[in-house]
Each structure stands twice: as structure tokens, then as C-alpha cells.
Motif scaffolding. Structure first.
Motif, PDB file in Angstrom:
ATOM      1  N   UNK A 773       6.334   0.234   9.803  1.00 28.74           N
ATOM      2  CA  UNK A 773       7.157  -0.002   8.609  1.00 28.74           C
ATOM      3  C   UNK A 773       7.113   1.189   7.652  1.00 28.74           C
ATOM      4  N   UNK A 774       8.045   1.269   6.730  1.00 31.65           N
ATOM      5  CA  UNK A 774       8.054   2.361   5.754  1.00 31.65           C
ATOM      6  C   UNK A 774       7.015   2.125   4.663  1.00 31.65           C
ATOM      7  N   UNK A 775       6.347   3.195   4.249  1.00 32.18           N
ATOM      8  CA  UNK A 775       5.357   3.105   3.163  1.00 32.18           C
ATOM      9  C   UNK A 775       4.449   1.894   3.387  1.00 32.18           C
ATOM     10  N   UNK A 776       3.802   1.900   4.530  1.00 29.71           N
ATOM     11  CA  UNK A 776       3.019   0.716   4.894  1.00 29.71           C
ATOM     12  C   UNK A 776       1.856   1.089   5.794  1.00 29.71           C
ATOM     13  N   UNK A 777       0.870   0.194   5.819  1.00 30.70           N
ATOM     14  CA  UNK A 777      -0.261   0.279   6.738  1.00 30.70           C
ATOM     15  C   UNK A 777      -0.297  -0.991   7.567  1.00 30.70           C
TER      16      UNK A 777
END
Length: 783
Positions: A773-777
Motif C-alpha cells: 500500500x502507499x505510505x504504509x507498513x
């Protein structure tokens, strides 16, 4: 008789008026405990006896406040002629000694000193009937008792090895020979004389001079009839003729600031955390989970007391899944704006929130909720307030005599003299005190770097080198080693944590280990990883398009991650003074700021080391912390339009802690470099980091962090072996995704199990293609 006017006003320096029984225009000091009162003449008239005058000059020394042995004059002393009794009762009209053999009226000699020579053979066990304004008061004479400190106490104090110093010095309600009162003891080796002043004597110590216990530097006095709740200070006569009024350095309770008196206190708390304490004794910090919620207690819920906090804080912390609470200093301090880091009462919890037993109740409640407590401890410096430790007996005592070593340039405070035996003992015992008396589970030691280096924050020529010409403060090193060794020996399961911002070697190595620099480790259990904190926050504040140029700021921490036992801190220091709150550090619009915050927290929780988060950051508070108003709880109210955004981050923190506790790979081998491996630490162009961690059984957990706003479709990630098949055909589950819709994310992820295939990748025997996912962990674990 000397009828001179008083040398001090009838209103003491603390602003409290003297009792009405004090007569204007005469020297104060008569007020005594009054257990009984009876009209004069209610019993048979006492016999008059001849005076027993002391040696010339003794009265003047007593009245002047610079007598080192008042017990040698006052009290009962057998002589060939009889029993000489001398009593100091300024402003008394009559003093009668009552013994089993009869009643004897003493003669007033001068300045409130009454004397009498009782018949030979008279018992020295007596009481006093003292008359003021026509009323007789039955009293005990504190000067007929032996010292309340033992020879063993004085020996250990002299050796600097009294590990329970608070049981010897300070104020203690005692029963001596059947008489109940309070024993006072204070270390003031440079004093010419010391007296106890308090609300029991109108803040005038004429009637209560203390005795010096020889070379120990300790002064002692037992005052019958007074007990818990008594307010007091020490009046110290200096060698240069000044008079100081000082709070007790070992007072276990203090007045509510801005008042500064010490308070006699005896704990009556009944602990209910026995199961916790027994379990704690068998644990070490390194191989257990530790997720810490840092709190400024006075502002977490402004206005709540210790007991009210005990009803709310443990439940909130347990709901969020943190294992520990860390409190910014709770020791007494005069200025609230110091956040507790300028301590004047090292042995007293601040009275702002309640009594010491109220604080015990809070600790007890945390333990009953399964939550450990770490308290910030400040042995690096102390403020210059006149009533406290600074030049305590008129000369440098707790601070070094050398001004270049005494002055702390950053905070306008004084440093401790770590080379002085008694000062080191004062601090070591204080560390033990909080663990033993308040059951705290850890001490986070503030500003360790400022202790270790003589040139810390000092300009060239503004510091004095050590005996070898270097900058290391070896006295501080030895103190820290002794403190840590003592705490770990006496208090099994307690952890000490160093806030140390330099590359000093061996902060968390054992004190008996030998380092390259030739001395043992400092002996701390954990060290704040200030390097990780600084570098990772620098990275995350860049716009994603620029992050590829700063990629190594996120990977560099693993170069030294196992050089010490680390805790990763996002503390109060990072969300004040214009640094902005955690979410406000992030670039982009509000959605991106929250996404960056969630991704960062997911990366932090998976990184080797324990973790700490300051209050308010768990729900993405946008404003900096304000110690007057505390966290912005109103952001979570259902009627707040963006409440769901803040609750989403709070829900993520709760789930991070839940999954963290359930996955030993994230905490079981924090100090083992073989338990971590980069999958891809070089994907700078993608702003992506991936690594794997292992628990003791070899079970892995994979972490993938994407710090770009781009979705990575069919992104191949190496997977470690999970069985006989070498990782091929194994299934993996996405057990945490910071982009989940429930957290306020976009909902991109991998809802179905991921199948590993035998394609080697990232140095691993198998791999899979997933959606990042975008900007995610995201965290992956074997199914």
C-alpha cells in the motif's frame, strides 16, 4: 536574665504566623507538643532544688544556635552532688521535673534555660510540667534519650554504603523507651550548629538544637510528642555566621509548592501487587516485550490526583496494550514549568497530586492492571533554590567546590559531586528507595551524557580536565556503575534506562566487563536510541520525492543496533519547543500526514529494540504538547468532525501493541544480531524497506514499509524458510496493515493468504508477489 529583643522577626521566612502563645517583644521558641494540660497547682507543690549551672559560655552557644552537643548540657547528667537536669524552654514561667521519686521545680538561669540539682539517686526517667500563661503542660524531654541512629548506621554512612539511607536520615516517627515522637537526622558536616524548626515550635528552633554525631557529619534530635503531618525544616548556622533554613534532603513528603517545608510521613499503604512483584523478580527487560507510554502525570488529565489517576490511567494504558508507563519526574520540584527535571525533594513524590501513599496507590493500581512503571530520575543536576541542596550547610556540599565543575551551563543548575562518598551514597540509596519503597519497575536516568563528560556544553577554557588530562568524568562513571550494580542486586526485575546521546562505549554492558577504553560498562539495562530517533525523524519529514536521497538515514541504525540494548524513543522532547507533534512533522495534506505517521509507527514497532511513545501521539494530536493543558482529548469526542481520523491512529497503536505482544519475533531476541536480516535495505528509488525478524524457535516475521505515495503492485519480496520445503509452497498472512480502512487508510493490501514460490529473492530461498500500500507498513507471518 537576658531580656534582649529577638534577633529574628516573629514571622518566620516561610510566611506562617507564630502561634498566639508567643509573646511579642521576647525571643520566640517555647511551643512544644502538648499531650496534656492541667491547671497549675493541681498537684502537691514541687520541691525547689539548687541550680545546676553549665560551664561558662554554654548557654550563649545554645541560644546562639551553634552548639555541637546540646545533649551534653541539656537533659539529665549524674554528678557527685546529684542529678543535674537542664531544660531549655524559652518563655516558660515554670518548669517542674516529675520523677518516681517526687516533683522538683527547676530554677530559671537565663534565656529560657531552667536547671536543677536533684537528689543523688533520683531516676533519670522523668517528665516535665512546663507552665505557660498559667497553664501547665505535661511533656517529655527529648534530651534524655540516646541517639536514634545506631553505630552501624554511622559506619555505613561514613563508608558511603548505606543502601537504605532513608531509614537512617530524614524524619521518622519512633517510639523510644515507650515515648513516641519523631527522630530527625541530617548530614551537614560544615555546619556550626543545626536546629529543627517547624509548626510545632513556631518556626523558631531555640528549644530544639541538634547534636553532632562526630566525624559522620550527621546531626540528630528526637522530639517527643510530634508525628506524621508535622511540617519542618533545618535551621543551619554556617561557619561564616549566617543562618540558613533548609528543607530536609531526605524528607519523604513535602509541602504543596510554592510552600517549601518538609513533612513527616509514615506510609500506611497496604500493597496488593504481590503477584506482580514475584513475577517481576524472574524477568529481564531484554527478552520480554516492552512498549512504553510516556506520561507527564500532572497534565495527562489536568486536575486529577494520584488516586483519581489510578482509576483512569491504568485502564487506558491496558486498553491500548502498552506494557509500561514512563512518568516524567514525580519527585518534588518548585517550578512546574521544569516538568519535574529540577528536583528539590529527591525522596518525596510531588505534593501537587497527593500524598506519598496516594502515589503508592497509583503504582499499585498499575501493577494490578498488569502494567509496569518506569519513573524518570534526575541525578545529573539540581536547582539553586535557597531552601534546597545548594550550599546546603553554607558551603559546597552536594555540588563540587570547583565552580567550573559545579555549574551546569544548559539549565542554570548545579551538578552533583560524584566523587564525594556521602553524595554518591545519597543518590545510590535514592535509586534503591524508589524501587523498594514505591515498587517502581524501572528508572530512566536523565541527561547521562552531561554527567559523563567534563566539557559537556562548555566552551574551551570553561572546564577542568580529569587527573589524566581528559574530558571523562570518572567520578560520574563510578557512581553510575555503583548505582546500577546496587539496583540490580537489590531489586530483581527492575530495569535502568539511560538517556545517553553520545557514542560512549558500554552504556548497557555489565559493570565488570572490560571495554576497549579500559573500564567496565556502565551497567544500564537499556539505552535510549537517540541516533535512530534523530535519523528516522529527519527522513520522514522529507517529501517522498526527496526521501531516496536520505535512504541511509533509515538503514544506518542497523549498523550499530546491537552495540547496546536499545529502546526507541519518540518522547516529550520531540514534540515541544517548535519541533511540532509527530503527525505535524509529516509532509503532505492531512490524509498523507496520518498515513506517514501510521507507516512510521509500524516501522518503529517492528524495528529491533523496545519502543516508547509520548502521550497525545497515540491519537495523532496536531498541536505540540503543552504542560498546562495536556493532550487534546477533545479530538476524540464523537461530535468532533475529524474524530474518526484520530481514533483511526489510536486504533492502530492498540493493534500494533496487540500484535507485538503476540509475536515473539518482535521482542524475544532484541539483542541478538542473528535474529534480524534485511530483505532489501537498498530500495531507495522505491522508498521501500523490507526485513525479517525471528523468535527463538526460528519463526519469522516480515516487515515491509513503503514511504512513497505509490502503490507497489506485484512487488516481489523474499521470504525465509519456514519448514522442510525451504519456504516454497508455504502460506503467509498479512497480520497488520497500517493502510487498512479501519485506521483511516485507503484499504489497499493483501486480504488473501500469500503463497510462497521457490523463486529465490533478497537472499531468501523463496519469495512472493504482493501489493504494498502507499505510505504504509505491512507485517507478514507464516500461516
Amino acid at each position: 536574665m537576658n531580656q534582649s529583643e529577638p534577633t529574628r522577626p516573629n514571622t518566620p521566612s516561610n510566611g506562617k504566623p507564630l502561634p498566639a502563645t508567643f509573646r511579642a517583644g521576647k525571643r520566640s521558641g517555647l511551643v512544644q507538643p502538648r499531650p496534656e494540660a492541667a491547671p497549675v497547682g493541681a498537684t502537691a507543690a514541687p520541691r525547689r532544688v539548687p541550680a545546676a549551672a553549665p560551664a561558662p559560655g554554654e548557654v550563649e552557644r545554645l541560644v546562639g544556635g551553634w552548639h555541637h552537643d546540646p545533649h551534653g548540657v541539656l537533659g539529665a547528667h549524674p554528678t557527685p552532688e546529684g542529678l543535674a537536669v537542664r531544660v531549655l524552654r524559652p518563655l516558660a514561667e515554670r518548669v517542674v521535673v516529675e520523677t518516681a521519686d517526687g516533683r522538683y521545680q527547676l530554677d530559671h538561669l537565663q534565656d529560657g534555660l531552667f536547671t536543677g540539682l536533684l537528689p543523688t539517686g533520683t531516676a533519670s526517667d522523668y517528665r516535665l510540667r512546663v507552665s505557660y500563661d498559667g497553664t501547665e503542660h505535661l511533656q517529655q524531654d527529648g534530651y534524655r534519650f540516646l541517639p536514634t541512629l545506631t553505630g552501624a548506621d554511622l559506619h555505613l554512612i561514613g563508608e558511603g554504603r548505606h543502601e537504605q539511607l532513608w531509614r537512617a536520615l530524614g524524619s521518622h516517627v519512633r517510639t523510644v523507651d515507650g515515648v513516641t515522637g519523631t527522630g530527625f537526622a541530617v548530614w551537614a558536616p560544615n555546619a556550626s550548629g543545626v536546629r529543627v524548626i517547624g509548626d510545632f515550635n513556631g518556626w523558631n528552633g531555640l528549644a530544639h538544637p541538634m547534636r553532632s554525631l562526630g566525624a559522620s557529619g550527621v546531626w540528630e534530635l528526637f522530639v517527643p510528642g510530634i508525628g506524621d503531618g508535622t511540617h519542618y525544616k533545618y535551621e543551619i548556622a554556617t561557619r561564616d555566621g549566617r543562618t540558613l533554613q533548609k528543607a530536609d534532603p531526605l524528607a519523604r513528603a513535602a509541602e504543596l509548592p510554592p510552600a517549601t517545608a518538609s513533612v513527616v510521613h509514615t506510609s500506611t499503604h497496604d500493597w496488593h501487587d504481590q503477584a506482580w512483584m514475584e513475577r517481576r523478580a524472574g524477568l529481564t527487560a531484554h527478552d520480554r516485550p516492552m512498549s512504553v507510554y510516556e506520561v507527564h502525570l500532572a497534565s495527562w488529565r489536568p486536575g486529577l490526583t494520584y488516586r483519581e489517576l489510578a482509576a483512569e490511567l491504568p485502564a487506558y494504558v491496558r486498553d491500548l496494550g502498552f506494557t509500561h508507563v514512563e512518568l516524567m519526574p514525580v519527585m518534588e520540584h518548585p517550578f512546574g514549568g521544569s516538568w519535574g527535571y529540577q528536583v528539590t525533594g529527591f525522596y518525596a513524590p510531588t505534593a501537587r497530586l497527593g500524598s506519598p501513599d496516594d502515589f503508592r496507590h497509583l503504582v499499585d493500581s498499575l501493577h494490578q492492571h498488569g502494567i509496569g512503571l518506569i519513573v524518570d530520575w534526575v541525578p545529573a543536576h539540581f536547582p539553586k533554590d535557597d531552601f534546597a541542596l545548594a550550599r546546603f550547610d553554607g558551603e559546597p556540599l552536594y555540588e563540587p567546590a570547583d565552580p567550573q565543575r559545579a555549574e551546569h551551563p544548559d539549565w542554570g543548575t548545579l551538578e552533583f559531586d560524584y566523587g564525594r562518598t556521602e553524595v554518591r551514597n545519597f543518590l545510590v540509596a535514592n535509586a534503591v528507595y524508589w524501587a523498594e519503597e514505591f515498587h517502581v519497575d524501572g528508572l530512566r536516568v536523565d541527561a547521562v551524557a552531561s554527567m559523563l563528560y567534563l566539557d559537556y556544553s562548555r566552551e574551551h577554557g570553561g572546564w577542568s580536565p580529569n587527573e589524566h588530562g581528559g574530558r571523562e568524568n570518572w567520578d560520574a562513571v563510578r557512581f553510575l556503575q555503583e548505582m546500577n550494580a546496587t539496583v540490580y542486586r537489590r531489586c530483581p526485575g527492575v530495569v535502568t534506562v539511560a538517556e545517553e546521546s553520545t557514542a560512549w562505549d558500554g552504556v548497557t554492558r555489565p559493570t565488570d566487563s572490560v571495554q576497549q577504553h579500559g573500564h567496565g560498562g556502565l551497567g544500564f539495562g537499556l539505552k535510549w536510541n537517540m541516533g535512530w530517533m534523530h535519523d528516522s525523524l529527519e527522513y520522514i519529514q522529507h517529501e517522498p520525492i526527496h526521501r531516496k536521497y536520505h535512504h541511509d538515514e533509515m538503514t544506518f541504525s542497523m549498523v550499530y543496533a546491537y552495540s547496546e540494548n536499545y529502546l526507541l524513543p519518540i518522547s516529550h522532547d520531540e514534540v515541544v519547543h517548535g519541533k511540532r507533534s509527530l503527525v505535524s512533522k509529516m509532509p503532505g495534506d492531512w490524509w498523507q500526514q496520518r498515513a506517514n505517521t501510521r507507516a512510521y509507527l509500524g516501522y518503529m514497532w517492528a524495528h529491533p529494540g523496545k519502543q516508547l511513545l509520548f502521550m497525545g501521539q497515540e491519537f495523532a494530536q496536531g498541536a505540540e504538547w503543552d504542560h498546562e493543558t495536556g493532550p487534546q482529548w477533545w479530538l476524540l469526542r464523537p461530535d468532533w468532525p475529524a474524530a474518526g481520523d484520530h481514533r483511526g491512529v489510536q486504533d492502530l497503536v492498540r493493534d500494533l501493541n496487540r500484535v507485538y505482544l503476540d509475536c515473539p519475533a518482535l521482542w524475544q531476541r532484541d539483542t541478538d544480531p542473528t535474529a534480524f536480516s534485511w530483505l532489501d535495505g537498498h530500495a531507495a528509488e522505491d522508498n521501500l524497506f523490507s526485513f525479517v525478524r525471528y523468535d527463538r524457535s526460528g519463526r519469522p516475521l516480515v516487515c515491509v514499509s513503503n514511504f512513497s505515495p505509490v502503490v507497489r503492485e506485484e512487488y516481489r519480496v523474499g521470504l525465509p524458510a519456514t519448514g522442510a520445503a525451504g519456504g516454497a509452497d508455504s502460506r503467509w498472512l498479512e497480520i497488520l496493515n497500517t493502510d487498512a480502512e479501519v485506521y483511516g487508510g485507503s484499504g489497499v493490501g493483501n486480504p488473501d493468504p500469500l503463497k510462497a514460490d521457490p523463486t529465490p529473492w533478497n537472499g531468501q530461498p523463496a519469495s512472493t508477489e504482493l501489493t504494498v500500500p502507499p505510505l504504509a507498513t505491512i507485517w507478514l507471518a507464516p500461516a
